[in-house]
Design an enzyme around this catalytic site. Sequence first.
Site, PDB file in Angstrom:
ATOM      1  N   LYS A  46       1.006  -1.378   0.237  1.00 12.65           N
ATOM      2  CA  LYS A  46      -0.324  -0.175  -0.128  1.00 12.65           C
ATOM      3  C   LYS A  46       0.619   1.483  -0.392  1.00 12.65           C
ATOM      4  O   LYS A  46       1.851   1.331   0.645  1.00 12.65           O
ATOM      5  CB  LYS A  46      -1.106   0.360   1.269  1.00 12.65           C
ATOM      6  CG  LYS A  46      -2.024   1.121   1.833  1.00 12.65           C
ATOM      7  CD  LYS A  46      -2.912   1.236   0.780  1.00 12.65           C
ATOM      8  CE  LYS A  46      -3.886   2.452   0.548  1.00 12.65           C
ATOM      9  NZ  LYS A  46      -4.923   2.509  -0.280  1.00 12.65           N
ATOM     10  N   CYS A 154      -2.744   8.262  -7.955  1.00 17.02           N
ATOM     11  CA  CYS A 154      -3.463   8.083  -7.035  1.00 17.02           C
ATOM     12  C   CYS A 154      -4.870   8.869  -7.823  1.00 17.02           C
ATOM     13  O   CYS A 154      -4.089  11.053  -8.006  1.00 17.02           O
ATOM     14  CB  CYS A 154      -3.770   9.085  -5.727  1.00 17.02           C
ATOM     15  SG  CYS A 154      -4.642   8.819  -4.556  1.00 17.02           S
ATOM     16  N   LYS A 191       4.121   3.778 -11.536  1.00 17.71           N
ATOM     17  CA  LYS A 191       2.744   3.696 -12.095  1.00 17.71           C
ATOM     18  C   LYS A 191       1.988   5.076 -11.885  1.00 17.71           C
ATOM     19  O   LYS A 191       1.761   5.628 -11.716  1.00 17.71           O
ATOM     20  CB  LYS A 191       2.158   2.689 -10.704  1.00 17.71           C
ATOM     21  CG  LYS A 191       0.137   2.769 -10.778  1.00 17.71           C
ATOM     22  CD  LYS A 191       0.030   1.247  -9.939  1.00 17.71           C
ATOM     23  CE  LYS A 191      -1.315   1.687  -9.329  1.00 17.71           C
ATOM     24  NZ  LYS A 191      -1.303   1.007  -8.314  1.00 17.71           N
TER      25      LYS A 191
HETATM   26  C1  LIG Z   1      -9.066   0.238  -2.326  1.00 20.50           C
HETATM   27  C2  LIG Z   1      -8.042   0.468  -3.271  1.00 20.50           C
HETATM   28  C3  LIG Z   1      -7.031   1.185  -2.939  1.00 20.50           C
HETATM   29  C4  LIG Z   1      -5.674   1.588  -3.262  1.00 20.50           C
HETATM   30  N1  LIG Z   1      -4.649   2.036  -2.932  1.00 20.50           N
HETATM   31  C5  LIG Z   1      -3.999   2.435  -3.842  1.00 20.50           C
HETATM   32  C6  LIG Z   1      -2.673   3.160  -3.439  1.00 20.50           C
HETATM   33  O1  LIG Z   1      -2.270   3.210  -2.307  1.00 20.50           O
HETATM   34  N2  LIG Z   1      -1.618   2.857  -4.206  1.00 20.50           N
HETATM   35  C7  LIG Z   1      -1.813   2.387  -6.174  1.00 20.50           C
HETATM   36  O2  LIG Z   1      -0.916   2.882  -6.280  1.00 20.50           O
HETATM   37  N3  LIG Z   1      -3.106   2.009  -6.029  1.00 20.50           N
HETATM   38  C8  LIG Z   1      -3.758   2.314  -5.026  1.00 20.50           C
HETATM   39  N4  LIG Z   1      -4.970   0.886  -5.771  1.00 20.50           N
HETATM   40  C9  LIG Z   1      -4.934   0.616  -7.287  1.00 20.50           C
HETATM   41  C10 LIG Z   1      -4.979  -0.855  -7.587  1.00 20.50           C
HETATM   42  O3  LIG Z   1      -3.842  -0.679  -7.052  1.00 20.50           O
HETATM   43  C11 LIG Z   1      -4.948  -1.122  -8.815  1.00 20.50           C
HETATM   44  O4  LIG Z   1      -4.010  -0.426  -9.464  1.00 20.50           O
HETATM   45  C12 LIG Z   1      -6.590  -0.959  -9.727  1.00 20.50           C
HETATM   46  O5  LIG Z   1      -7.490  -1.659  -8.378  1.00 20.50           O
HETATM   47  C13 LIG Z   1      -6.505  -1.820 -10.318  1.00 20.50           C
HETATM   48  O6  LIG Z   1      -6.958  -2.905 -10.573  1.00 20.50           O
HETATM   49  P1  LIG Z   1      -7.832  -4.035 -10.148  1.00 20.50           P
HETATM   50  O7  LIG Z   1      -9.510  -3.834 -11.348  1.00 20.50           O
HETATM   51  O8  LIG Z   1      -7.285  -5.619 -10.384  1.00 20.50           O
HETATM   52  O9  LIG Z   1      -8.604  -3.045  -9.007  1.00 20.50           O
HETATM   53  C14 LIG Z   1      -5.543   1.556  -5.255  1.00 20.50           C
HETATM   54  C15 LIG Z   1      -7.325   0.127  -5.493  1.00 20.50           C
HETATM   55  C16 LIG Z   1      -8.716   0.245  -4.350  1.00 20.50           C
HETATM   56  C17 LIG Z   1      -9.777  -0.666  -4.959  1.00 20.50           C
END
Ligand SMILES: Cc1cc2nc3c(=O)[nH]c(=O)nc-3n(C[C@H](O)[C@H](O)[C@H](O)COP(=O)(O)O)c2cc1C
Length: 379
Positions: A46, A154, A191
């Site tokens: 995270k 973000c 990212k």
């Molecule tokens: C609740 C939540 C919190 C997230 N927090 C972060 C974060 O702190 N840093 C980050 O780079 N991406 C964060 N993301 C993005 C995820 O790492 C990922 O890039 C995004 O959800 C797409 O992947 P998925 O379709 O598998 O969920 C977060 C996503 C969710 C759902």
Amino acid sequence: MALDISTMFTGIRFENPFLLSSAPPTESESNILRAFDAGWAGVVTKTIGLHPVVNVAGPKTMFLRADADSPRLSMKKRPGSALHSSWNWELISDKTLDWWIPKLGRIKQAFPGRVLVASIMAGSGNDTELRHWQTLAQACQDQGCDALELNLSCPHMDRQDMGSNLGKDTELVSIVTKVVKEVARVPVWAKLTPSTTDIVIEARGAFLGGADAISSSNTFTSLPLIDAETLEFEVHVDGFVSTGGLGGPAILPLSLAKISQLTQAFPDKSFSGIGGISMFEHALSYFLLGCGTVQICTAAMLDHAIGPSVIKGLLSGMQAFLDRHAEKGWHSLDDIRGLRRDRIVAHSEITRPDAKEYFGGKDAPEGYAAADAASKASA
Ligand SMILES: Cc1cc2nc3c(=O)[nH]c(=O)nc-3n(C[C@H](O)[C@H](O)[C@H](O)COP(=O)(O)O)c2cc1C
């Protein structure tokens, strides 16, 4: 016998190409240890920052569901519905760097063969903020982190010099990456945000700054739906909402489009694909477009918080796929990576019933140009 599905990515050996992305599944030491136990080859923590973080009152993540027998989309839990997407407005880790430091060291000691990537984030508005990136980078690598992932994406930051606001400015992307590279002894992944017109521009900035890889996608900027009965957003605090990020199945095709733009523009660079993956077939699309690893969030959140069944399915899916195609000489990810990257072409290059009549939407060429076009069409 199980096949060897290990892979090299940015100079690091991964037991398999599957990582948990930076999100709730990787927000604590216990989660990360459980994730490694379950078989994930790597995790991206995270995101860790130095600025104060206070999340909104109420739920930070909700799940939008679709009905099979009607066009209804709603976050309301109901039988027979299928996952459409996740929606979140969660900020980065609300734990301090000091909280994270001993934990990173302990995790690495417990699983020296697994890959621990620290996601870090600071601002870019002044030299102090740029130094924060270096402080974070040095602190995490000193604990044994194998790589750094720069959160330039973000989607819910008010600060103009942070998150996706920073990530939309290619010069700032370049500067931040360069500043981190100055102190980094481990690979640096950038990212990027998908919420820009042409992600290739920001990627170029990151590579100019020295990035070793691009991770894409973070969540897509979005709003929850408004409930037709109450006229309230499905997620709100005291009636108010702000934009958040869409993840999960709905973004799989969107994220694949971003990845294909990236891998076509930079065929020799490294990419970690993220967005909507919950089974091997989804990951395969990313690999065939040129990704060297993939990351998962939403599917893992919904599977005992860290995705034990998801990783099991990804591993068995990859084994079965390579088994099935062994006679083609496909024995590892390297044998299939990028195989379909060049199948994405200009619309006018797609076969149509009468190619002679279509000139990419332009008027028919005349004079010498007509002869040239005719010879191209018959070639
Ligand atoms: C609740 C939540 C919190 C997230 N927090 C972060 C974060 O702190 N840093 C980050 O780079 N991406 C964060 N993301 C993005 C995820 O790492 C990922 O890039 C995004 O959800 C797409 O992947 P998925 O379709 O598998 O969920 C977060 C996503 C969710 C759902």
